[in-house]
Design a protein around this motif. Structure first.
Motif, PDB file in Angstrom:
ATOM      1  N   UNK A 257       0.826  -1.206   0.000  1.00 51.02           N
ATOM      2  CA  UNK A 257       0.000   0.000   0.000  1.00 51.02           C
ATOM      3  C   UNK A 257       0.864   1.261   0.000  1.00 51.02           C
ATOM      4  N   UNK A 258       0.597   2.145  -0.977  1.00 50.20           N
ATOM      5  CA  UNK A 258       1.361   3.384  -1.096  1.00 50.20           C
ATOM      6  C   UNK A 258       0.557   4.608  -0.688  1.00 50.20           C
ATOM      7  N   UNK A 259      -0.744   4.604  -0.930  1.00 51.79           N
ATOM      8  CA  UNK A 259      -1.582   5.758  -0.604  1.00 51.79           C
ATOM      9  C   UNK A 259      -2.845   5.283   0.089  1.00 51.79           C
ATOM     10  N   UNK A 260      -3.141   5.886   1.259  1.00 57.52           N
ATOM     11  CA  UNK A 260      -4.339   5.540   2.021  1.00 57.52           C
ATOM     12  C   UNK A 260      -5.013   6.829   2.455  1.00 57.52           C
ATOM     13  N   UNK A 261      -6.179   7.120   1.877  1.00 56.32           N
ATOM     14  CA  UNK A 261      -6.933   8.325   2.216  1.00 56.32           C
ATOM     15  C   UNK A 261      -8.278   7.911   2.809  1.00 56.32           C
ATOM     16  N   UNK A 262      -8.436   8.192   4.096  1.00 60.05           N
ATOM     17  CA  UNK A 262      -9.672   7.880   4.817  1.00 60.05           C
ATOM     18  C   UNK A 262     -10.278   9.140   5.423  1.00 60.05           C
ATOM     19  N   UNK A 263      -9.922  10.276   4.926  1.00 61.74           N
ATOM     20  CA  UNK A 263     -10.329  11.539   5.534  1.00 61.74           C
ATOM     21  C   UNK A 263     -11.829  11.801   5.421  1.00 61.74           C
ATOM     22  N   UNK A 264     -12.302  12.671   6.320  1.00 66.37           N
ATOM     23  CA  UNK A 264     -13.694  13.153   6.315  1.00 66.37           C
ATOM     24  C   UNK A 264     -14.695  12.007   6.410  1.00 66.37           C
ATOM     25  N   UNK A 265     -14.511  11.194   7.451  1.00 63.90           N
ATOM     26  CA  UNK A 265     -15.479  10.185   7.836  1.00 63.90           C
ATOM     27  C   UNK A 265     -15.735  10.345   9.330  1.00 63.90           C
ATOM     28  N   UNK A 266     -16.164   9.293   9.996  1.00 65.48           N
ATOM     29  CA  UNK A 266     -16.430   9.350  11.436  1.00 65.48           C
ATOM     30  C   UNK A 266     -15.727   8.211  12.174  1.00 65.48           C
ATOM     31  N   UNK A 267     -14.521   7.895  11.762  1.00 65.45           N
ATOM     32  CA  UNK A 267     -13.770   6.818  12.396  1.00 65.45           C
ATOM     33  C   UNK A 267     -13.382   7.212  13.818  1.00 65.45           C
ATOM     34  N   UNK A 268     -13.368   6.229  14.702  1.00 63.11           N
ATOM     35  CA  UNK A 268     -13.007   6.451  16.099  1.00 63.11           C
ATOM     36  C   UNK A 268     -11.858   5.513  16.476  1.00 63.11           C
ATOM     37  N   UNK A 269     -11.370   5.685  17.701  1.00 64.42           N
ATOM     38  CA  UNK A 269     -10.330   4.796  18.198  1.00 64.42           C
ATOM     39  C   UNK A 269      -8.937   5.241  17.811  1.00 64.42           C
ATOM     40  N   UNK A 270      -7.978   4.331  17.936  1.00 67.21           N
ATOM     41  CA  UNK A 270      -6.577   4.631  17.702  1.00 67.21           C
ATOM     42  C   UNK A 270      -6.180   4.317  16.260  1.00 67.21           C
ATOM     43  N   UNK A 271      -5.116   4.972  15.839  1.00 69.36           N
ATOM     44  CA  UNK A 271      -4.545   4.683  14.523  1.00 69.36           C
ATOM     45  C   UNK A 271      -3.801   3.355  14.620  1.00 69.36           C
ATOM     46  N   UNK A 272      -4.062   2.418  13.709  1.00 70.44           N
ATOM     47  CA  UNK A 272      -3.403   1.109  13.795  1.00 70.44           C
ATOM     48  C   UNK A 272      -1.889   1.219  13.633  1.00 70.44           C
ATOM     49  N   UNK A 273      -1.185   0.317  14.283  1.00 68.29           N
ATOM     50  CA  UNK A 273       0.256   0.212  14.091  1.00 68.29           C
ATOM     51  C   UNK A 273       0.559  -0.371  12.723  1.00 68.29           C
TER      52      UNK A 273
ATOM     53  N   UNK B  44       3.002  -2.571  11.553  1.00 68.92           N
ATOM     54  CA  UNK B  44       4.031  -3.466  12.054  1.00 68.92           C
ATOM     55  C   UNK B  44       4.555  -4.442  11.011  1.00 68.92           C
ATOM     56  N   UNK B  45       4.223  -4.190   9.745  1.00 70.92           N
ATOM     57  CA  UNK B  45       4.712  -5.089   8.713  1.00 70.92           C
ATOM     58  C   UNK B  45       6.224  -5.021   8.591  1.00 70.92           C
ATOM     59  N   UNK B  46       6.760  -6.033   7.889  1.00 66.19           N
ATOM     60  CA  UNK B  46       8.207  -6.066   7.702  1.00 66.19           C
ATOM     61  C   UNK B  46       8.703  -4.902   6.862  1.00 66.19           C
ATOM     62  N   UNK B  47       7.813  -4.391   6.023  1.00 69.74           N
ATOM     63  CA  UNK B  47       8.195  -3.278   5.158  1.00 69.74           C
ATOM     64  C   UNK B  47       6.994  -2.360   5.002  1.00 69.74           C
ATOM     65  N   UNK B  48       7.229  -1.033   5.046  1.00 73.95           N
ATOM     66  CA  UNK B  48       6.150  -0.051   4.876  1.00 73.95           C
ATOM     67  C   UNK B  48       6.404   0.723   3.587  1.00 73.95           C
ATOM     68  N   UNK B  49       5.504   0.566   2.630  1.00 71.75           N
ATOM     69  CA  UNK B  49       5.645   1.247   1.343  1.00 71.75           C
ATOM     70  C   UNK B  49       4.844   2.540   1.270  1.00 71.75           C
ATOM     71  N   UNK B  50       4.168   2.895   2.345  1.00 72.04           N
ATOM     72  CA  UNK B  50       3.271   4.054   2.308  1.00 72.04           C
ATOM     73  C   UNK B  50       4.022   5.346   1.986  1.00 72.04           C
ATOM     74  N   UNK B  51       3.468   6.067   1.016  1.00 74.70           N
ATOM     75  CA  UNK B  51       3.987   7.383   0.624  1.00 74.70           C
ATOM     76  C   UNK B  51       3.043   8.487   1.094  1.00 74.70           C
ATOM     77  N   UNK B  52       1.765   8.156   1.194  1.00 73.05           N
ATOM     78  CA  UNK B  52       0.748   9.142   1.529  1.00 73.05           C
ATOM     79  C   UNK B  52      -0.251   8.552   2.515  1.00 73.05           C
ATOM     80  N   UNK B  53      -0.502   9.256   3.644  1.00 71.74           N
ATOM     81  CA  UNK B  53      -1.504   8.854   4.638  1.00 71.74           C
ATOM     82  C   UNK B  53      -2.337  10.083   4.969  1.00 71.74           C
ATOM     83  N   UNK B  54      -3.650   9.976   4.788  1.00 67.10           N
ATOM     84  CA  UNK B  54      -4.552  11.060   5.148  1.00 67.10           C
ATOM     85  C   UNK B  54      -5.691  10.495   5.990  1.00 67.10           C
ATOM     86  N   UNK B  55      -5.647  10.813   7.285  1.00 67.86           N
ATOM     87  CA  UNK B  55      -6.689  10.378   8.230  1.00 67.86           C
ATOM     88  C   UNK B  55      -7.408  11.578   8.835  1.00 67.86           C
ATOM     89  N   UNK B  56      -7.331  12.709   8.194  1.00 70.43           N
ATOM     90  CA  UNK B  56      -7.860  13.959   8.755  1.00 70.43           C
ATOM     91  C   UNK B  56      -9.384  13.951   8.833  1.00 70.43           C
TER      92      UNK B  56
END
Length: 432
Positions: free
Chosen positions: A75-91, A93-105
């Motif tokens: 996964x390189x881009x994950x956009x979950x912004x402008x919803x009603x998610x609750x709780x903590x941001x997940x860890x 913990x994979x062996x490799x993180x390919x994420x370039x873009x994260x939007x949880x606003x």
């Protein structure tokens, strides 16, 4: 046939119900700007090859699945912004993180930032603004050498921003928004020295931040994905559907930062927008701010700054917004170049300021405009002639009054001497 589908672009429709589960071999899954509701099913974590997920601008609720960390290898881009998610941001913990873009606003996430984010060596964009995250400043993100955009605004970050731990901290950072938190202490001057991307741009900058991950167009010309953000720019809330590659922004407003504006900020010559408003900053308005020659907006309002506005700041040629209202500034307002365009609200509630555009006039002529229309010059020259005429009249009148008084005094004195002489003569005659 459907099993071979690699791109699903369902954005901007009227889709309702729960999120459809992508096919196992899908790469790009775009389903933003719909009316989807419910939670994210953990089954989404079975799509191991997925590279981009965009579920933003829906009505999704519940906790984010902890198994999202299983996708971090692809996964390189994950956009979950402008919803009603609750709780903590997940860890992650994979062996490799390919994420370039994260939007949880614009959700309702809480707890601290997961330190596993520092495993995402290629991360360029991190936006968790408008949540309920409670943490100290994540200095450990400074080791991410590709991070260009960091938005933590409108959360519960608190405490001091201390010295950087490493020699290189956030070297690629172009946009940082820490506004509307509870940070305290001095402004992070030690970090300013490390933000080299704000000092001089590289010649190979892309047109937009995020161009590096635009690969979905191979399958569909409409299946593009851009970084977006919502910030206060030039005094108003601005939505950037794309982020220009040359944009640089520092927003530290609405915190509890105190002390003087540090001189280290003068090295950030590529800054376009600087907002330090609504803090407890003291001291004078420093002339070295004129070194920020590319500045388009400067907001220092609602602090405790004092002294005069330096004439050096009139060197700005691109400044469109200037706000020093609600401070303790004094003296004449400069009236050159861009400063001739700023209105009253740029200076309001500074009881010691005077000159145009305020109605309060200055005794010092420096507070007046250096050039005035011809009609005003004529009026001024007429006023000067009138003043000279009045002074002359006053002089003549004063001389006349003094002359009359002296004349009366001399006449009275001579009459008295004459009476004395006549009286003396009469007295002598009587004795004879």
């Amino acid at each position: 046939m459907w099993e071979n589908l690699v791109v699903a672009d369902l954005r901007c429709n009227e889709l309702q119900g729960s999120i459809p589960i992508p096919y196992p071999e899908m790469w790009y899954f775009f389903i933003s700007n719909n009316k989807l509701s419910g939670e994210i099913s953990p089954l989404i974590c079975n799509v191991r090859s997925i590279q981009m997920i965009d579920l933003s601008y829906n009505n999704l609720t519940g906790f984010l699945p902890q198994c999202l960390s299983n996708l971090s290898g692809a996964l390189e881009a994950m956009s979950l912004q402008s919803n009603n998610f609750i709780g903590r941001i997940p860890n992650l913990n994979g062996n490799f993180c390919a994420l370039i873009m994260i939007d949880l606003s614009c959700n309702k996430l809480h707890g601290p930032l997961p330190r596993s984010l520092c495993n995402c060596d290629n991360l360029e964009f991190l936006n968790i603004g408008n949540n309920q995250i409670k943490d100290v400043f994540p200095s450990w993100l400074g080791s991410l050498l590709s991070l260009k955009v960091l938005i933590l605004r409108y959360n519960r970050f608190h405490g001091l921003i201390g010295e950087p731990a490493e020699r290189v901290e956030f070297p690629a950072l172009q946009i940082i928004d820490l506004s509307q938190n509870i940070f305290s202490g001095s402004l992070p001057s030690a970090y300013f020295k490390h933000w080299t991307a704000m000092k001089a741009f590289e010649t190979y900058l892309s047109s937009y931040i995020g161009d590096a991950i635009k690969r979905a167009w191979i399958f569909s010309s409409d299946a593009t994905f851009d970084y977006s953000m919502r910030v206060i720019a030039k005094g108003i809330q601005t939505n950037y559907s794309k982020i220009q590659g040359y944009l640089t922004l520092i927003d530290l407003s609405s915190n509890n930062f105190s002390g003087a504006i540090p001189e280290a900020i003068r090295s950030l010559k590529q800054l376009k927008l600087l907002n330090l408003s609504n803090n407890i900053l003291v001291g004078s308005l420093p002339p070295f701010l004129a070194n920020l020659t590319n500045l388009e907006a400067l907001d220092l309002s609602q602090n405790q700054l004092s002294g005069e506005i330096p004439q050096e700041l009139t060197q700005f040629t691109s400044l469109a917004v200037f706000n020093v209202s609600y401070n303790r500034l004094t003296g004449p307002i400069p009236w050159l170049r861009q400063f001739a365009t700023f209105e009253n609200n740029s200076y309001e509630r500074n009881l010691g300021l005077c000159g145009t555009p305020l109605s309060r006039k200055c005794r010092d002529p420096k507070g007046l405009p250096p050039s005035t229309p011809i009609s005003e010059k004529d009026h001024d020259s007429g006023s000067a002639m009138e003043l000279e005429w009045k002074i002359a009249c006053i002089g003549y009148a004063s001389g006349l009054v003094i002359g009359v008084v002296l004349g009366n005094w001399l006449i009275t004195r001579r009459r008295a001497q004459s009476l004395v002489k006549n009286f003396g003569r009469r007295k002598q005659r009587r004795r004879r």
